[in-house]
Design an enzyme around this catalytic site. Structure first.
Site, PDB file in Angstrom:
ATOM      1  N   LYS A   1       0.818  -1.209   0.112  1.00 16.03           N
ATOM      2  CA  LYS A   1       0.086   0.140   0.126  1.00 16.03           C
ATOM      3  C   LYS A   1       0.571   1.400   0.106  1.00 16.03           C
ATOM      4  CE  LYS A   1      -4.367  -1.390   2.111  1.00 16.03           C
ATOM      5  NZ  LYS A   1      -5.335  -1.407   3.085  1.00 16.03           N
TER       6      LYS A   1
ATOM      7  N   LYS B   1      -7.268 -10.265  -8.138  1.00 16.93           N
ATOM      8  CA  LYS B   1      -8.326 -10.439  -7.484  1.00 16.93           C
ATOM      9  C   LYS B   1      -9.468  -9.721  -7.964  1.00 16.93           C
ATOM     10  CE  LYS B   1      -8.900  -9.656  -2.658  1.00 16.93           C
ATOM     11  NZ  LYS B   1      -8.422  -9.912  -1.166  1.00 16.93           N
TER      12      LYS B   1
ATOM     13  N   LYS C   1     -13.417  -3.667  -6.521  1.00 14.06           N
ATOM     14  CA  LYS C   1     -14.012  -2.729  -7.274  1.00 14.06           C
ATOM     15  C   LYS C   1     -13.001  -1.598  -7.692  1.00 14.06           C
ATOM     16  CE  LYS C   1     -13.586  -1.868  -2.944  1.00 14.06           C
ATOM     17  NZ  LYS C   1     -13.527  -2.811  -1.762  1.00 14.06           N
TER      18      LYS C   1
END
Ligand code: TRP
Length: 340
Positions: free
Chosen positions: A121, A204, A207
């Protein structure tokens, strides 16, 4: 007596959480919620919408609220039974933040720096402007789990390292201060649990990654589902079968199998000699049929918001009762003076 009553013979307890951070999709349902529903048969279950985790990434206020309620509605519409299981929103139980602080005092910078999700991240970000909350995220997750003395934690493979850290922190605390925590086991479901993107089977389903056609949203209308499945990428060749050389078909077969309950081999046999188009159009119907009752129930819940709020009120009370008991023990172990 309620199965969650502390005095009744205990089934093993599970705790799990999902972040309310965006449009819900088939990956959330098949990868997590469907399994949560099944676990109610064998476990005492505590299920949480982890909004404090979601805010480690900047959220839009109105969307965060909406996403939190939508997530809880998905739990309920999928069959999480608030009579049997505790369903609540993380920020409603302040003990999560309090225990996190205490765990912070025994957590090492080095172990948080090694978390692969943190590294992913923050890849490319300037160290000086990475939020502390993102760094501390796994400690909040450890607090979630340890407060409920969960025996097991169903999570995706990507969260396994965080559960390992939770185990380390539980053991470290128990050794240093005296036993207060249960050391939990991760439960990683293999096989069809991981739903991949419809336009890139290496990613994966999510959204945020890629286009709208890469995922099936829980609330997608039947025609939208049909169109997305028709456009889903396939592999070279024309045979409907799975395997390492057929990542796209493997994903579509996994979805078919998970939703229909049929074995992959039976599905492959059924489509032998037929093409991708036949398979895809049937798959679309399997998805449409599986989503229909969930969508209908979600619409009912949206029409009467008071039901969900009532569930969350009771859920927070029941969660709090367990969490406070753990926290009281932790405070005592550490040597904090009890509030008179
Ligand atoms: N970090 C988890 C995820 O992103 C969500 C989560 C927060 C969680 N607290 C948890 C999962 C406790 C299991 C148990 O998927």
């Amino acid at each position: 007596m309620s199965p969650l009553d502390e005095t009744s013979a205990r089934r093993p307890r599970v705790f799990s959480g999902i972040q309310p951070s965006g449009t819900l999709h088939l990956g959330n349902y098949l990868g997590a919620v469907k399994n949560w529903v099944a676990m109610q048969e064998t476990h005492e279950c505590v299920y949480c919408a982890v909004d404090l985790h979601a805010i480690t990434v900047r959220q839009v206020r109105a969307e965060l609220r909406r996403n939190t309620i939508d997530l809880v509605n998905l739990f309920l519409a999928s069959g999480v039974d608030p009579e049997r299981s505790i369903v609540f929103v993380q920020s409603h139980v302040p003990a999560h933040s309090e225990l996190m602080w205490i765990l912070n005092t025994i957590t090492y910078m080095g172990e948080l720096r090694r978390m692969t999700q943190f590294k992913d991240k923050t890849a490319g970000a300037e160290g000086e402007s990475i939020a502390v909350g993102l760094f501390d995220y796994p400690v909040l997750m450890a607090a979630d789990i340890l407060l409920y003395r969960a025996d097991a934690v169903p999570v995706g493979e990507d969260q396994k390292q965080h559960v390992e850290l939770t185990r380390d922190l539980a053991e470290r605390f128990n050794n240093a201060f005296g036993k207060a925590f249960v050391v939990p086991e991760p439960i990683i479901k293999e096989g069809g649990a991981r739903v991949m993107s419809l336009d890139d089977p290496a990613k994966k389903m999510s959204k945020s990654a890629g286009s709208e056609s890469s995922y099936i949203a829980v609330m997608d209308a039947p025609d939208v589902v049909r169109r997305k499945i028709r456009r889903a990428v396939t592999d070279s060749g024309s045979e409907v079968r799975g395997g390492p050389d057929k990542p796209s078909l493997t994903n579509l077969l996994d979805i078919y199998a998970a939703l229909s309950g049929d074995a992959i081999a039976d599905i492959e046999a059924r489509y032998s000699g037929k093409g991708y188009a036949d398979f895809k159009s049937d798959l679309a119907e399997v998805i449409v049929d599986a989503l229909a009752p969930i969508q209908a129930r979600i619409r009912e819940l949206e029409a009467d918001k008071s039901y969900t709020l009532g569930v969350l009120k009771t859920g927070a009370e029941r969660a709090e009762a367990i969490a406070q008991r753990t926290l009281a023990k932790v405070r005592e172990r550490v040597g904090l003076v009890p509030r008179p």
